[in-house]
Design a protein around this motif. Sequence first.
Motif, PDB file in Angstrom:
ATOM      1  N   ALA A  21      72.249  40.176  25.334  1.00 12.61           N
ATOM      2  CA  ALA A  21      70.826  40.540  25.362  1.00 12.61           C
ATOM      3  C   ALA A  21      70.729  42.005  24.952  1.00 12.61           C
ATOM      4  CB  ALA A  21      70.255  40.346  26.755  1.00 12.61           C
ATOM      5  N   MET A  22      69.678  42.344  24.203  1.00  7.57           N
ATOM      6  CA  MET A  22      69.575  43.723  23.732  1.00  7.57           C
ATOM      7  C   MET A  22      68.157  44.273  23.819  1.00  7.57           C
ATOM      8  SD  MET A  22      69.855  43.550  19.657  1.00  7.57           S
ATOM      9  CE  MET A  22      68.888  42.423  18.720  1.00  7.57           C
ATOM     10  N   GLY A  61      65.974  41.305  21.960  1.00  9.28           N
ATOM     11  CA  GLY A  61      66.299  39.915  21.667  1.00  9.28           C
ATOM     12  C   GLY A  61      67.680  39.536  22.129  1.00  9.28           C
ATOM     13  N   LEU A  62      68.238  38.557  21.437  1.00 12.68           N
ATOM     14  CA  LEU A  62      69.537  37.997  21.776  1.00 12.68           C
ATOM     15  C   LEU A  62      70.371  37.857  20.523  1.00 12.68           C
ATOM     16  CD1 LEU A  62      68.261  35.009  23.932  1.00 12.68           C
ATOM     17  CD2 LEU A  62      69.294  37.101  24.823  1.00 12.68           C
ATOM     18  N   TYR A  63      71.686  37.929  20.693  1.00 11.81           N
ATOM     19  CA  TYR A  63      72.586  37.494  19.634  1.00 11.81           C
ATOM     20  C   TYR A  63      73.828  36.890  20.249  1.00 11.81           C
ATOM     21  CZ  TYR A  63      74.802  42.194  20.016  1.00 11.81           C
ATOM     22  OH  TYR A  63      75.403  43.350  20.437  1.00 11.81           O
ATOM     23  N   VAL A  64      74.423  35.983  19.499  1.00  7.67           N
ATOM     24  CA  VAL A  64      75.646  35.325  19.940  1.00  7.67           C
ATOM     25  C   VAL A  64      76.710  35.566  18.873  1.00  7.67           C
ATOM     26  CG1 VAL A  64      75.026  33.059  18.968  1.00  7.67           C
ATOM     27  CG2 VAL A  64      76.649  33.198  20.862  1.00  7.67           C
ATOM     28  N   TRP A  65      77.907  35.960  19.333  1.00  2.59           N
ATOM     29  CA  TRP A  65      79.028  36.183  18.423  1.00  2.59           C
ATOM     30  C   TRP A  65      79.504  34.833  17.904  1.00  2.59           C
ATOM     31  CZ3 TRP A  65      79.390  41.010  17.113  1.00  2.59           C
ATOM     32  CH2 TRP A  65      79.118  42.017  18.026  1.00  2.59           C
ATOM     33  N   THR A  66      79.677  34.724  16.604  1.00  2.54           N
ATOM     34  CA  THR A  66      80.075  33.463  15.983  1.00  2.54           C
ATOM     35  C   THR A  66      81.271  33.673  15.078  1.00  2.54           C
ATOM     36  OG1 THR A  66      78.566  33.820  14.140  1.00  2.54           O
ATOM     37  CG2 THR A  66      77.727  32.547  16.012  1.00  2.54           C
ATOM     38  N   GLY A 124      80.984  37.091  12.949  1.00  2.59           N
ATOM     39  CA  GLY A 124      79.599  37.497  12.758  1.00  2.59           C
ATOM     40  C   GLY A 124      78.779  37.213  13.992  1.00  2.59           C
ATOM     41  N   ALA A 125      77.474  37.232  13.816  1.00  2.43           N
ATOM     42  CA  ALA A 125      76.551  36.956  14.912  1.00  2.43           C
ATOM     43  C   ALA A 125      75.336  36.242  14.353  1.00  2.43           C
ATOM     44  CB  ALA A 125      76.127  38.254  15.594  1.00  2.43           C
ATOM     45  N   VAL A 126      74.666  35.512  15.227  1.00  3.35           N
ATOM     46  CA  VAL A 126      73.361  34.941  14.903  1.00  3.35           C
ATOM     47  C   VAL A 126      72.371  35.672  15.788  1.00  3.35           C
ATOM     48  CG1 VAL A 126      71.909  32.889  14.958  1.00  3.35           C
ATOM     49  CG2 VAL A 126      74.284  32.710  14.217  1.00  3.35           C
ATOM     50  N   LEU A 127      71.365  36.280  15.175  1.00  2.00           N
ATOM     51  CA  LEU A 127      70.411  37.119  15.889  1.00  2.00           C
ATOM     52  C   LEU A 127      69.037  36.482  15.983  1.00  2.00           C
ATOM     53  CD1 LEU A 127      72.277  39.216  14.054  1.00  2.00           C
ATOM     54  CD2 LEU A 127      70.697  40.839  14.983  1.00  2.00           C
ATOM     55  N   TYR A 128      68.417  36.617  17.142  1.00  2.00           N
ATOM     56  CA  TYR A 128      66.977  36.425  17.275  1.00  2.00           C
ATOM     57  C   TYR A 128      66.465  37.726  17.869  1.00  2.00           C
ATOM     58  CZ  TYR A 128      62.336  35.710  18.662  1.00  2.00           C
ATOM     59  OH  TYR A 128      60.990  35.902  18.798  1.00  2.00           O
TER      60      TYR A 128
END
Length: 191
Positions: A76-77, A97-102, A110-114
Amino acid sequence: MEKHVIIVASAIIFCLATVPVYGQYYSETVTPPHRPEKMTRLHFFFHDILSGSNPGAVPIALPNTTNPGLYLTLVAMDDPLTVGPDQTLTRIGNAQGLYVWTGKDPTQFGAVLYTDFAFTSGKFNGSSFSLFSRFPITEIARAKEEVVEMAIVGGRGAFRMARGYALTRGTYVNQFNGDAGLEFNVTLYHY
């Protein structure tokens, strides 16, 4: 008594006739009057701070695996946006928002960001746009001048119904503590 039966029967028929009208999930589809679409270009800097006593990004869920690493960590950021690459420059808003490390493969990490980019000063104070996209961190870390395109999927305030794209470039990356900075050049189409 016969009069009461007629009134009750009429009331029941009236109620049954109006229920389907109010039970629909829409009212009508209309063609709005011609509104010229606007284009806005923004340039700012984003600072994702994971280190220190007051980080802007914090892991909130870790994967249940025996394999150590960041893969599948949810973060969470609430990170600052500034007018320049230095964090001490004028703050113009926040990225929340949020991001998940992928990316299981370390070379494709990488990451997917919302993220909602909300502006708290200047002409766009109170407005924001939303980004939902993949961000290839290893590509940015390898080549500082690498530009990555990300998708804009919405907005509010001055950016209502925004769509567009963000071109990002890494300005700094600390591989030891995870802190990073990005330069954003955003093109928004909105009403």
